[in-house]
Scaffold this active site. Structure first.
Site, PDB file in Angstrom:
ATOM      1  CB  ILE A 489       6.250   3.518  -7.640  1.00  0.00           C
ATOM      2  CG1 ILE A 489       5.394   2.054  -7.123  1.00  0.00           C
ATOM      3  CG2 ILE A 489       5.579   4.462  -7.677  1.00  0.00           C
ATOM      4  CD1 ILE A 489       4.883   2.147  -6.071  1.00  0.00           C
ATOM      5  N   GLY A 490       7.740   1.155 -10.139  1.00  0.00           N
ATOM      6  CA  GLY A 490       8.464  -0.062 -10.397  1.00  0.00           C
ATOM      7  C   GLY A 490       7.906  -1.596 -10.127  1.00  0.00           C
ATOM      8  CB  THR A 491       4.397  -2.293  -8.802  1.00  0.00           C
ATOM      9  OG1 THR A 491       4.108  -1.070  -9.322  1.00  0.00           O
ATOM     10  CG2 THR A 491       5.266  -1.911  -7.363  1.00  0.00           C
ATOM     11  NE  ARG A 669      -9.342 -12.271 -12.735  1.00  0.00           N
ATOM     12  CZ  ARG A 669     -10.102 -12.032 -13.846  1.00  0.00           C
ATOM     13  NH1 ARG A 669      -9.434 -11.225 -14.903  1.00  0.00           N
ATOM     14  NH2 ARG A 669     -11.329 -12.565 -13.949  1.00  0.00           N
ATOM     15  CB  ILE A 670      -1.893 -13.523 -10.080  1.00  0.00           C
ATOM     16  CG1 ILE A 670      -1.740 -13.775  -8.571  1.00  0.00           C
ATOM     17  CG2 ILE A 670      -0.563 -12.677 -10.543  1.00  0.00           C
ATOM     18  CD1 ILE A 670      -1.663 -12.556  -7.645  1.00  0.00           C
ATOM     19  N   PRO A 673       1.415 -12.651 -13.539  1.00  0.00           N
ATOM     20  CG  PRO A 673       0.722 -14.944 -13.893  1.00  0.00           C
ATOM     21  CD  PRO A 673       0.465 -13.634 -14.305  1.00  0.00           C
ATOM     22  CE  LYS A 742      -8.226 -11.798  -1.117  1.00  0.00           C
ATOM     23  NZ  LYS A 742      -7.772 -13.054  -0.183  1.00  0.00           N
ATOM     24  N   GLY A 745       1.942  -6.157  -3.525  1.00  0.00           N
ATOM     25  CA  GLY A 745       3.376  -5.254  -3.547  1.00  0.00           C
ATOM     26  C   GLY A 745       3.792  -5.355  -2.094  1.00  0.00           C
ATOM     27  CD  GLU A 746       2.463  -1.521   0.898  1.00  0.00           C
ATOM     28  OE1 GLU A 746       3.046  -1.108   1.775  1.00  0.00           O
ATOM     29  OE2 GLU A 746       1.708  -1.413   0.565  1.00  0.00           O
TER      30      GLU A 746
HETATM   31 MO1  MOS Z   1       3.549   1.739   0.700  1.00  0.00          MO
HETATM   32  S1  MOS Z   1       4.637   2.064   2.315  1.00  0.00           S
HETATM   33  O1  MOS Z   1       1.887   2.249   0.962  1.00  0.00           O
HETATM   34  O2  MOS Z   1       4.339   2.703  -0.715  1.00  0.00           O
END
Ligand code: MOS
Length: 786
Positions: A489-491, A669-670, A673, A742, A745-746
């Site tokens: 989704i772009g992440t 852990r990333i 980065p 962890k 994204g949010e």
């Molecule tokens: Mo997110 S709002 O759980 O795509």
């Protein structure tokens, strides 16, 4: 009819920058070139096979009432019209489904074109199918529709609302049972506290406005349905659509390759998908729907308005004695949708007496849904604004107030955090920001005609995981295929999975092909709640380990080989060879010759903490509980961050600017980065957007959105952003999951709204408690002494 070549194998191509791509090394996206050259294919690029018919939606122009007349005569005269779906020919053909937060798959429990009833403005009232997009649109415009309109309730303070507590709703059995965080006697502690804050806060309606529109293409062949639709929950769509259409999930394939933005808007099924499937069945050819930007504001979910009352009581040393957080959220008439962010806001600080309550306010609106950091963003705006007000009342530095109330155990049940680096984040960010130079008096910092304000706030986001599975195939030549129904989704999940394979199998990154975005692939959970990396990288690593173990096992068993008799657990795959530490090595091809003589394939599943056995099977079968349940019962799982913002407000015009943002985050852990930093930076910028600009305005008389397009829905442009600093703190978490990952994204936008509001107060002496903070709310700033 279906062309399998439309399913792209995700790309290869060496990243230009990283020294040696591996887990933890900043790595450019393996698909970066495809994306910037326009070669990446999105669901909206895939037309559903040859010669599709085109569909266009007609939507309601009233928010509440009934359709009294629906005349298709003029529409049918438009050349090329093939079919018109209305409530008269759809009716109960599409079954209603449960909404996502009730463990269903839908954005709304309202079935599409079910009756003549209109429940919100912009509701789908017809779907027109024609030879061309233009014919379909023209015919939709020529539908003659009359309504018997009733006065709608638009939002808070409108007449005719119907309010229910979330607790009440869950007792009615409409919601899965949820706890209401509460401990001690908050009312009594508040009454006894020497320093208190009692304030109300509000956040507006917001829309995701992903760049890719809400398109859908459907094609039937031999009783099986293929759906091309941008999705962050393909298996959920497959199962939800099967319920709606009354067919088996296994008869539906959902294809969602690159996704042009989601942010929560594509986690649940909208009403359009079943209608397009039905239309394709009726006209006996593939049907492709394109919707407009404006329609996207009403046919999909949105972030609901929220209101909050926060009461804090503290001792003079700053220690919290009482915290009461009440929240109100707007929902549709039929659905008890809510995000209930008190789960997080009541657990952030040490406090012996806590109470909370969430209310659902039913209005004549579509059902809202997840939008980036759904609970934490509005609820922490309220809490972190109130904490700043408390710091002012205590004459205490706001960073010190957080330090005094920092805790390694949440206050409700006393559960320990698996790891928590909130104060290290504050220390790193405040140092980078230069916080020690701040004069705490509001309105005291000036630069020419600009009032300068510095503010900060906490960010937190839970770590969630879902059941996932993956297949990994390694050839003796060192090529790897990673297959899992994850969502790009772009992440940057494709790059993250490629790095996971590289680090575990010792191959070159340009020889790794990652396949995602198709329900023919092994199931992965919804790409929501920032769970993808933790869920999927973990299971890919597990499959890679099976491959390593198989190669190593054969190597130590070979009597004539260099590894004979060694402990297979010590052998690693690195740099194209099987290696013993400080010992012999053997090229991969030779080592694999012993193990298999050809490619090795491994499949792995991962059922995280708190997910019942068989959950993955349910994911296949369509009864999945995808996330939320994936928590340890005896631990708190959160990532943390600290947000710092410099705001400048012009003394003459009240124009506000944000020249400097500094965020520091600790999120386990990333894996990559570079991508992590860009995710978090995107969150910081979105925070500015939501704090200063974003709001979907509603015309209260009509319950209709007044700015449903990208010209009037305000977001920042590059010129609005100046310095953005994103700091990643190293953090080892040995409990949260095997790789210590962890979600990130949010995390980046939580707390930003409060940090900006707190900085605005520091600049001007004006406390804005209702977002967004626009010029008209700062007119009182002249109250600040010169
Ligand atoms: Mo997110 S709002 O759980 O795509």
């Amino acid at each position: 009819m279906l062309d399998a070549t439309e399913i792209q194998i995700m790309p290869q191509g060496a990243p230009p920058s990283a020294a040696k791509p591996e887990i933890g090394a900043a790595t450019s996206r393996v698909d970066g070139r495809l994306k910037v050259t326009g070669a990446a294919r999105y669901a909206s690029d895939l037309y559903g096979g040859a010669n599709p018919a085109h569909a266009y939606l007609a939507t309601s122009t009233i928010a509440r009432g009934r359709i009294t007349r629906l005349d298709e005569t003029e529409a049918l005269k438009v050349p090329g019209v093939l079919d018109i779906l209305t409530y008269r020919n759809v009716g109960d053909r599409v079954k209603p489904g449960k909404i996502f937060s009730q463990k269903g798959y839908m954005g709304s429990s309202m079935a599409p074109l079910a009756s003549d009833r209109v429940l919100y403005d912009g509701q789908i009232v017809a779907l027109v199918v024609a030879e061309t997009f233009e014919s379909a649109r023209e015919a939709a415009n020529r539908l003659h529709i009359e309504y018997a309109a009733e006065t709608p309730s638009a939002t808070f303070d409108s007449p005719g609302l119907d309010t229910v507590s979330a607790e009440e709703a869950s007792r009615e059995g409409e919601q899965p049972g949820e706890e209401k965080p509460k401990v001690g006697d908050a009312q009594a502690a508040l009454a006894a506290a020497p320093v208190t804050v009692d304030q109300h806060y509000a956040t507006p309606t917001q829309h995701h406005n992903a760049i890719e529109l809400f398109t859908t293409a459907c094609a039937w062949a031999d009783g099986k349905l293929t759906v091309w639709e941008p999705s962050q929950n393909m298996y959920g769509f497959q199962n939800g659509l099967a319920e709606q259409l009354g067919i088996q999930p296994s008869d539906i394939r959902v294809i969602s390759p690159y996704v042009g933005g989601a942010f929560g808007s594509r986690g649940s099924l909208t009403q359009r998908t079943a209608l397009v499937a039905l239309a394709a069945q009726r006209v006996r050819r593939p049907v492709r729907l394109e919707t407009t930007r404006s329609q996207g504001f009403t046919i999909a979910t949105y972030r609901a308005e929220t209101r909050h009352r926060i009461r804090l009581g503290a001792n003079p040393d700053g220690k919290l004695q009482a915290l009461i957080h009440e929240g109100w959220e707007v929902s549709s008439r039929p659905d008890n949708y809510k995000v209930a962010g008190t789960d997080a806001s009541t657990r952030l600080y040490a406090c012996p007496n806590v109470d909370s309550e969430v209310y659902i306010v039913h209005a004549d609106r579509n059902t809202p849904g997840f939008m980036r950091s759904p609970p934490e963003l509005p609820y922490l705006f309220a809490l972190e604004s109130a904490m700043d007000e408390l710091a002012v009342a205590l004459k205490m530095d706001p960073v010190e107030l957080r330090r005094v109330n920092d805790t390694m155990q949440e206050p409700i049940k006393g559960l320990p955090y698996t790891s928590r680096a909130l104060m290290p984040c504050f220390d790193a960010a405040s140092k980078a920001f230069g916080w020690e130079r701040r004069d705490p008096r509001p309105g005291s910092m000036r630069d020419g005609e600009w009032m300068v304000g510095w503010g900060c706030a906490t960010s937190m986001y839970p770590t969630q995981m879902g059941p996932a599975s993956a297949r990994v195939i390694l050839t003796p030549q060192g090529s790897v295929r990673v297959q899992t129904a994850g969502h790009e989704i772009g992440t940057g999940i494709i790059t993250v999975l490629a790095l996971t394979a590289v680090s575990n199998l010792g191959v070159a990154i340009d020889k790794v092909a990652v396949e995602v975005g198709d329900t023919e692939l092994p199931p992965a959970p919804v790409a929501g709640g920032s769970n993808s990396t933790a869920s999927i990288a973990t299971v890919v690593a597990k499959a890679c380990e099976q491959i390593r173990a198989r190669i190593a096992g054969a190597a130590v068993a070979a009597e004539d080989g260099p590894f004979h008799g060694m402990d297979p657990g010590t052998l690693v795959l690195a740099d194209g060879a099987l290696r013993a530490p400080d010992g012999p090595s053997q090229p991969l091809e030779a080592a694999m010759g012993r193990a298999a003589g050809g490619a090795i394939e491994a499949y792995a599943e991962n059922i995280p903490h708190g997910i019942p056995d068989g959950a993955l099977k349910k994911l296949y079968q369509g009864q999945a509980t995808l996330m939320g349940g994936a928590k340890m019962k005896d631990r708190m799982q959160f990532a943390f961050g600290a947000q710092f913002v410099e705001v400048r407000v012009n003394m003459r015009t009240r124009e506000d600017r944000v020249p400097r943002l500094v965020g520091a985050y600790a999120a386990g852990r990333i894996v990559n980065p570079k991508a992590a930093k860009s995710q978090l930076m995107g969150g910081q910028i979105w925070g500015i957007s939501a704090a200063l600009l974003e709001a979907t305005e509603i015309d209260r008389r009509a319950a209709r959105y007044a700015n449903a397009d990208l010209a009037e829905y305000l977001i920042p442009v590059n010129a609005d952003m100046q310095e953005v600093t994103t700091i990643l703190l190293p953090e080892q978490d040995t409990e949260i999951n095997p790789m210590g990952i962890k979600g990130i994204g949010e995390l980046g936008n939580v707390g930003m709204n409060a940090a900006v509001a707190n900085a605005v107060f520091h600049a001007t002496g004006v406390r804005v408690r209702e977002l967004p903070i626009r010029i008209e709310k700062l007119l009182d700033a002249s109250a600040v002494p010169a």
